[in-house]
Design a protein around this motif. Structure first.
Motif, PDB file in Angstrom:
ATOM      1  N   SER A  89     -39.751 -47.448   4.006  1.00  0.00           N
ATOM      2  CA  SER A  89     -39.718 -48.130   5.295  1.00  0.00           C
ATOM      3  C   SER A  89     -41.118 -48.592   5.679  1.00  0.00           C
ATOM      4  CB  SER A  89     -39.155 -47.199   6.372  1.00  0.00           C
ATOM      5  OG  SER A  89     -37.794 -46.904   6.130  1.00  0.00           O
ATOM      6  N   GLN A  90     -41.189 -49.522   6.611  1.00  0.00           N
ATOM      7  CA  GLN A  90     -42.481 -50.089   7.010  1.00  0.00           C
ATOM      8  C   GLN A  90     -43.262 -49.151   7.927  1.00  0.00           C
ATOM      9  OE1 GLN A  90     -43.376 -53.228   5.639  1.00  0.00           O
ATOM     10  NE2 GLN A  90     -41.534 -52.687   4.476  1.00  0.00           N
ATOM     11  N   THR A  91     -42.559 -48.464   8.820  1.00  0.00           N
ATOM     12  CA  THR A  91     -43.218 -47.606   9.815  1.00  0.00           C
ATOM     13  C   THR A  91     -42.469 -46.283   9.950  1.00  0.00           C
ATOM     14  OG1 THR A  91     -41.903 -48.462  11.656  1.00  0.00           O
ATOM     15  CG2 THR A  91     -43.966 -49.623  11.135  1.00  0.00           C
ATOM     16  N   VAL A  92     -43.116 -45.323  10.603  1.00  0.00           N
ATOM     17  CA  VAL A  92     -42.483 -44.035  10.879  1.00  0.00           C
ATOM     18  C   VAL A  92     -41.209 -44.236  11.702  1.00  0.00           C
ATOM     19  CG1 VAL A  92     -42.727 -41.872  12.172  1.00  0.00           C
ATOM     20  CG2 VAL A  92     -44.589 -42.669  10.703  1.00  0.00           C
ATOM     21  N   GLY A  93     -41.286 -45.097  12.715  1.00  0.00           N
ATOM     22  CA  GLY A  93     -40.124 -45.342  13.555  1.00  0.00           C
ATOM     23  C   GLY A  93     -38.951 -45.893  12.773  1.00  0.00           C
ATOM     24  N   GLU A  94     -39.223 -46.823  11.871  1.00  0.00           N
ATOM     25  CA  GLU A  94     -38.157 -47.405  11.065  1.00  0.00           C
ATOM     26  C   GLU A  94     -37.551 -46.348  10.142  1.00  0.00           C
ATOM     27  OE1 GLU A  94     -37.974 -51.664   9.191  1.00  0.00           O
ATOM     28  OE2 GLU A  94     -38.908 -50.317   7.723  1.00  0.00           O
ATOM     29  N   GLY A  95     -38.403 -45.531   9.537  1.00  0.00           N
ATOM     30  CA  GLY A  95     -37.915 -44.485   8.655  1.00  0.00           C
ATOM     31  C   GLY A  95     -37.050 -43.474   9.386  1.00  0.00           C
ATOM     32  N   LEU A  96     -37.483 -43.066  10.582  1.00  0.00           N
ATOM     33  CA  LEU A  96     -36.694 -42.129  11.373  1.00  0.00           C
ATOM     34  C   LEU A  96     -35.359 -42.733  11.791  1.00  0.00           C
ATOM     35  CD1 LEU A  96     -39.447 -40.561  13.671  1.00  0.00           C
ATOM     36  CD2 LEU A  96     -38.134 -39.392  11.884  1.00  0.00           C
ATOM     37  N   THR A  97     -35.369 -44.009  12.107  1.00  0.00           N
ATOM     38  CA  THR A  97     -34.131 -44.683  12.507  1.00  0.00           C
ATOM     39  C   THR A  97     -33.118 -44.648  11.368  1.00  0.00           C
ATOM     40  OG1 THR A  97     -35.325 -46.144  14.014  1.00  0.00           O
ATOM     41  CG2 THR A  97     -33.131 -46.853  13.304  1.00  0.00           C
ATOM     42  N   TYR A  98     -33.571 -44.915  10.154  1.00  0.00           N
ATOM     43  CA  TYR A  98     -32.668 -44.850   9.005  1.00  0.00           C
ATOM     44  C   TYR A  98     -32.206 -43.416   8.751  1.00  0.00           C
ATOM     45  CZ  TYR A  98     -33.556 -49.694   7.622  1.00  0.00           C
ATOM     46  OH  TYR A  98     -33.618 -51.059   7.581  1.00  0.00           O
ATOM     47  N   LEU A 208     -47.377 -45.567   3.946  1.00  0.00           N
ATOM     48  CA  LEU A 208     -48.198 -46.037   2.837  1.00  0.00           C
ATOM     49  C   LEU A 208     -47.373 -46.536   1.655  1.00  0.00           C
ATOM     50  CD1 LEU A 208     -50.872 -43.179   2.830  1.00  0.00           C
ATOM     51  CD2 LEU A 208     -51.012 -45.420   3.935  1.00  0.00           C
ATOM     52  N   THR A 209     -46.169 -45.995   1.487  1.00  0.00           N
ATOM     53  CA  THR A 209     -45.341 -46.349   0.327  1.00  0.00           C
ATOM     54  C   THR A 209     -44.330 -47.450   0.646  1.00  0.00           C
ATOM     55  OG1 THR A 209     -43.914 -44.479   0.916  1.00  0.00           O
ATOM     56  CG2 THR A 209     -45.553 -44.104  -0.801  1.00  0.00           C
ATOM     57  N   ALA A 210     -44.534 -48.167   1.752  1.00  0.00           N
ATOM     58  CA  ALA A 210     -43.593 -49.204   2.176  1.00  0.00           C
ATOM     59  C   ALA A 210     -43.379 -50.237   1.074  1.00  0.00           C
ATOM     60  CB  ALA A 210     -44.106 -49.883   3.448  1.00  0.00           C
ATOM     61  N   ASP A 211     -42.122 -50.588   0.856  1.00  0.00           N
ATOM     62  CA  ASP A 211     -41.762 -51.598  -0.157  1.00  0.00           C
ATOM     63  C   ASP A 211     -40.446 -52.219   0.288  1.00  0.00           C
ATOM     64  OD1 ASP A 211     -40.701 -52.952  -2.434  1.00  0.00           O
ATOM     65  OD2 ASP A 211     -42.009 -51.774  -3.731  1.00  0.00           O
ATOM     66  N   TYR A 212     -40.513 -53.442   0.796  1.00  0.00           N
ATOM     67  CA  TYR A 212     -39.329 -54.070   1.389  1.00  0.00           C
ATOM     68  C   TYR A 212     -38.213 -54.268   0.362  1.00  0.00           C
ATOM     69  CZ  TYR A 212     -36.321 -57.425   3.739  1.00  0.00           C
ATOM     70  OH  TYR A 212     -35.240 -58.057   4.273  1.00  0.00           O
ATOM     71  N   GLU A 213     -38.577 -54.677  -0.862  1.00  0.00           N
ATOM     72  CA  GLU A 213     -37.548 -54.938  -1.867  1.00  0.00           C
ATOM     73  C   GLU A 213     -36.806 -53.656  -2.254  1.00  0.00           C
ATOM     74  OE1 GLU A 213     -39.067 -57.047  -5.203  1.00  0.00           O
ATOM     75  OE2 GLU A 213     -39.624 -58.833  -4.027  1.00  0.00           O
ATOM     76  N   LEU A 214     -37.554 -52.580  -2.476  1.00  0.00           N
ATOM     77  CA  LEU A 214     -36.914 -51.307  -2.800  1.00  0.00           C
ATOM     78  C   LEU A 214     -36.115 -50.785  -1.611  1.00  0.00           C
ATOM     79  CD1 LEU A 214     -39.604 -49.395  -4.886  1.00  0.00           C
ATOM     80  CD2 LEU A 214     -37.357 -50.170  -5.646  1.00  0.00           C
ATOM     81  N   GLN A 215     -36.655 -50.980  -0.410  1.00  0.00           N
ATOM     82  CA  GLN A 215     -35.932 -50.553   0.787  1.00  0.00           C
ATOM     83  C   GLN A 215     -34.568 -51.243   0.860  1.00  0.00           C
ATOM     84  OE1 GLN A 215     -36.816 -52.341   4.566  1.00  0.00           O
ATOM     85  NE2 GLN A 215     -37.051 -50.335   5.528  1.00  0.00           N
TER      86      GLN A 215
END
Length: 339
Positions: A89-98, A208-215
């Motif tokens: 995910s791009q941010t902590v908030g986005e990761g928590l939302t998922y 730090l490991t954000a990757d839109y394609e893998l996401q």
């Protein structure tokens, strides 16, 4: 479909081994066969088996805070596809939302919700009503686990050490210092509720490991798993989980739930009847479990509990509680405290 709930149990066994607990003995005491548990095609575990594993792991490890320490140690990879969604995910908030959107793929013990305020965002955890009523000791261990893991799952993914501004949980003076260490927080609130409160700035902290394609790949996979999971669940279970996750907002009307599910009230009633339950029975079950939870905690007077559960008059709550348990809330709370 991969059974991530069983995978979490296997991680519990692995952690117990690190605490010098024999996995064979732990399984034997819990009425399970280790070989069967580790087979990919084995059946999912029953709630009673999971509860027995947690109890025996706590006893055999001689660690009264087993759940807290297990949550601190678990790696995000244990969440499978949900963990990968968080990592990319791009941010902590986005990761928590998922994570919260797909938490039911990992466990049916807890529901989670995010509440935004002017200065903070709160992660509130609500235990499943059935588990709470039948195994309160195990629920506390598991809530400790999920809270500690929620905090520590972003370790190594951001350049800041994420620290909550306050934590709500149940603890004693004896273990308060350990809770402060694990949660990195000195503002602990001894409460029947479970919640982590963070400064709003953490929400937008880059991963730090954000990757839109893998996401995108993992989101597609998680959505497929979720669709299969939802089809396998009954309507009454979906409604119960929704009510628990949003209990802090009060118990909605049948019409409000129907609107949320995009069906008519009559259609909702008919589908629940096919499952042998009514909406009133579901809401009564939720109110009963939450009432017992709040009364047992000793943190709330009965009048406040009555208000939390949506009763306009204390007398109405007293009548309902007597119907559920055969006694009054005050007497039940006295027995809980003295027992």
């Amino acid at each position: 479909m991969q059974d991530y709930q069983k995978q979490l149990v296997l991680n519990l066994l692995a952690y117990a081994v690190q605490k010098n607990v024999s996995p064979e003995e732990l399984c034997a005491r819990s009425g399970l066969e280790l070989d069967q548990l580790t087979r990919t095609e084995s059946d999912s575990l029953h709630p009673e088996q999971v509860a027995s594993l947690w109890r025996n792991a706590t006893r055999l490890s001689n660690d009264a805070l087993f759940g807290l320490h297990f949550g601190e140690s678990l790696q995000i990879a244990a969440l499978g596809v949900v963990g990968e969604l968080i990592r990319h995910s791009q941010t902590v908030g986005e990761g928590l939302t998922y994570a919260i959107a797909f938490i039911h793929l990992i466990t049916d013990v807890v529901d989670m919700a995010i509440i935004h305020t002017d200065r903070t965002f709160d992660i509130r955890l609500t235990p499943n009503a059935t588990y709470l009523a039948n195994m309160p000791d195990v629920i506390h261990q598991m809530m400790d686990f999920f809270m500690a893991f929620t905090l520590h799952e972003v370790d190594g993914l951001v350049l800041k050490k994420v620290q909550p501004v306050s934590v709500k949980s149940k603890f004693t003076e004896t273990n308060q210092a350990e809770y402060e260490r694990v949660f990195r927080c000195r503002h602990l609130v001894n409460s029947a509720d479970y919640a982590l409160s963070f400064e709003r700035g953490y929400w937008d902290e880059p991963i730090l490991t954000a990757d839109y394609e893998l996401q995108t790949v993992f989101l597609r996979k998680a959505t497929t798993l979720n669709d299969a999971f939802q089809q396998a669940r009954g309507l009454s279970e979906r409604i119960t989980n929704f009510l628990l996750a949003n209990a802090y907002l009060g118990i909605p009307t049948l019409e409000a739930i129907a609107a949320n599910l995009n069906v008519s009230s009559r259609s909702l009633q008919r589908r629940l009847q096919q499952e042998g339950v009514t909406y009133q029975q579901l809401t009564d079950s939720i109110r009963k479990s939450l009432a017992i939870h709040y009364l047992t905690s000793g943190q709330y007077p009965t009048k406040e509990i009555s208000y939390i559960l949506g009763y306009n008059e204390l007398s109405a709550f007293n009548r309902a509680f007597r119907r559920w348990t055969g006694t009054t809330p005050v007497n039940y709370q006295k027995r809980s405290v003295n027992g």
